[in-house]
Design an enzyme around this catalytic site. Structure first.
Site, PDB file in Angstrom:
ATOM      1  CG  ASP A 176      -2.029  -0.990   1.159  1.00 31.91           C
ATOM      2  OD1 ASP A 176      -2.366  -1.400   0.030  1.00 31.91           O
ATOM      3  OD2 ASP A 176      -2.564  -1.368   2.211  1.00 31.91           O
ATOM      4  CD  GLU A 193       4.764   2.145   9.664  1.00 32.72           C
ATOM      5  OE1 GLU A 193       4.260   3.240   9.321  1.00 32.72           O
ATOM      6  OE2 GLU A 193       4.070   1.135   9.853  1.00 32.72           O
ATOM      7  CD  GLU A 209      14.384   1.054   8.458  1.00 23.80           C
ATOM      8  OE1 GLU A 209      13.816   0.344   9.311  1.00 23.80           O
ATOM      9  OE2 GLU A 209      15.566   1.432   8.548  1.00 23.80           O
ATOM     10  N   GLY A 226      13.868   5.393   9.834  1.00 21.14           N
ATOM     11  CA  GLY A 226      12.490   5.256  10.259  1.00 21.14           C
ATOM     12  C   GLY A 226      11.803   6.584  10.495  1.00 21.14           C
ATOM     13  CB  SER A 229       9.594  13.576   6.465  1.00 17.94           C
ATOM     14  OG  SER A 229       8.758  14.207   5.516  1.00 17.94           O
ATOM     15  CB  ALA A 252      15.005   7.222  13.562  1.00 20.31           C
ATOM     16  N   GLY A 275      15.220  27.510   5.288  1.00 16.31           N
ATOM     17  CA  GLY A 275      15.328  28.667   6.169  1.00 16.31           C
ATOM     18  C   GLY A 275      15.977  28.386   7.506  1.00 16.31           C
ATOM     19  NE  ARG A 303      17.843  20.563  17.755  1.00 15.45           N
ATOM     20  CZ  ARG A 303      17.344  21.662  17.187  1.00 15.45           C
ATOM     21  NH1 ARG A 303      17.718  22.864  17.628  1.00 15.45           N
ATOM     22  NH2 ARG A 303      16.484  21.577  16.199  1.00 15.45           N
TER      23      ARG A 303
END
Length: 328
Positions: A176, A193, A209, A226, A229, A252, A275, A303
């Site tokens: 899917d 995922e 992932e 995981g 994006s 992840a 930005g 970070r």
């Protein structure tokens, strides 16, 4: 640019006496056609037989039928695109172009896909086959009355890739989550995922992932961790195409709105956009916006554990060892 052609079986909705093309499943498709005119032609028995090897061993009459419960009919079609640089002119042509992508005959952004959403109809994708989204509740009852079960897999303009094309050398844990029109190179693994949209994908062995959004291209031997994006071009009017280079790692829950060059790492949980203020290790300019580092190779984005500031450091000594080849 060259053209393309294919022969397939189209599903036509007959709901309410109107006709809408729901999908085309191509039996044969090829790139490199020259001197042809763009056209979609319905094939009779003679036209089907004239295609020779493209339809060898397949009887047209066995593939053409009326499905009264689903309220559709099928027909054999031949689709020709004179120039893939031109925008598609109809839904059948869109399906051919999506097959070319998932069949790895074209790479993402090697053809014009302008306007595809306006050409495709919304379809209820079911285990009984595609159905028109118009008045589907009535279609569901017709199927049930005939003793046919129809589990709904989704309602969308794009179907699952594996129902149309299964490229060699890939693993997809959840069908899917990969749309038709995704380009998955040999050695790609898309875990449960993971997600890959159309006109996007991988150019070599990759672990997915996280999310590869529309238009995004990921280089060989990279790992999208995981829930990571990558910004695409469909939402918010974005036009910049984001890419990930070779041998990169998105940790992840990380994310990027800029391109990565080769050999880059984005720390888990860190999102870097155009930005984002990024602090550099050295040089006259100690702070730049993320877009100024777009496409630069050999960077570690992290970070700081002491200041909380986002840093981009040379990757020397970074700990990622690359893909586990046993998984690909």
């Amino acid at each position: 640019m060259d053209g393309a052609r294919g022969v397939g079986i189209a599903t036509i909705s007959t709901v309410d006496g109107s006709e809408r093309l729901l999908d085309v499943k191509f039996l044969h498709y090829e790139r490199g056609v020259t001197g042809a005119q763009t056209a979609t032609v319905t094939l009779d028995d003679a036209g089907w037989a004239a295609l020779g090897d493209a339809t060898a061993g397949l009887a047209r009459e066995a593939l053409i039928r009326v499905d009264a419960e689903r309220r559709v009919r099928t027909e054999a079609v031949a689709v020709t695109v004179a120039d893939l640089a031109d925008p598609p002119a109809g839904a059948a042509e869109v399906y051919l172009r999506l097959h070319l992508l998932s069949g790895r005959l074209v790479k993402p952004h090697e053809q014009n896909l302008d306007g595809v959403f306006g050409l495709l109809n919304s379809v209820v994708w079911t285990t009984a086959g595609p159905c028109d989204a118009v008045a589907f509740d009535a279609t569901r009852f017709l199927l049930a009355a005939a003793g046919r079960s129809a589990h709904v897999l989704g309602v969308d303009k794009f179907p699952r890739m594996v129902d149309y094309v299964v490229p060699s050398g890939v693993r997809i844990a959840d069908a899917d989550r990969v749309r038709l029109g995704a380009h998955l190179a040999e050695g790609t693994v898309v875990m449960h995922e993971g997600f890959c949209n159309f006109n996007a994908g991988t150019l070599g062995p990759s672990m997915v992932e996280g999310r590869i959004s529309a238009g995004v291209v990921v280089g060989a031997n990279s790992d999208i961790g995981g829930s990571a994006s990558i910004m695409g071009t469909l939402s918010g009017g974005g036009k910049e195409v984001i890419s990930v280079g070779e041998r990169c790692l998105l940790g992840a829950n990380s994310g990027i709105g800029i391109s990565l060059g080769d050999d880059c790492i984005v720390e888990a949980g860190l999102y870097v956009t155009g930005g984002t203020l990024v602090h550099l290790a050295e040089g006259e300019r100690s702070v730049v916006k993320g877009r100024e580092l777009s496409g630069v190779s050999g960077l570690l984005f992290r970070r700081s554990g002491t200041t909380g500031l986002i840093e981009a450091l040379p990757r020397a000594g970074a700990s990622w060892e690359g893909l586990n080849q046993a998984l690909h």
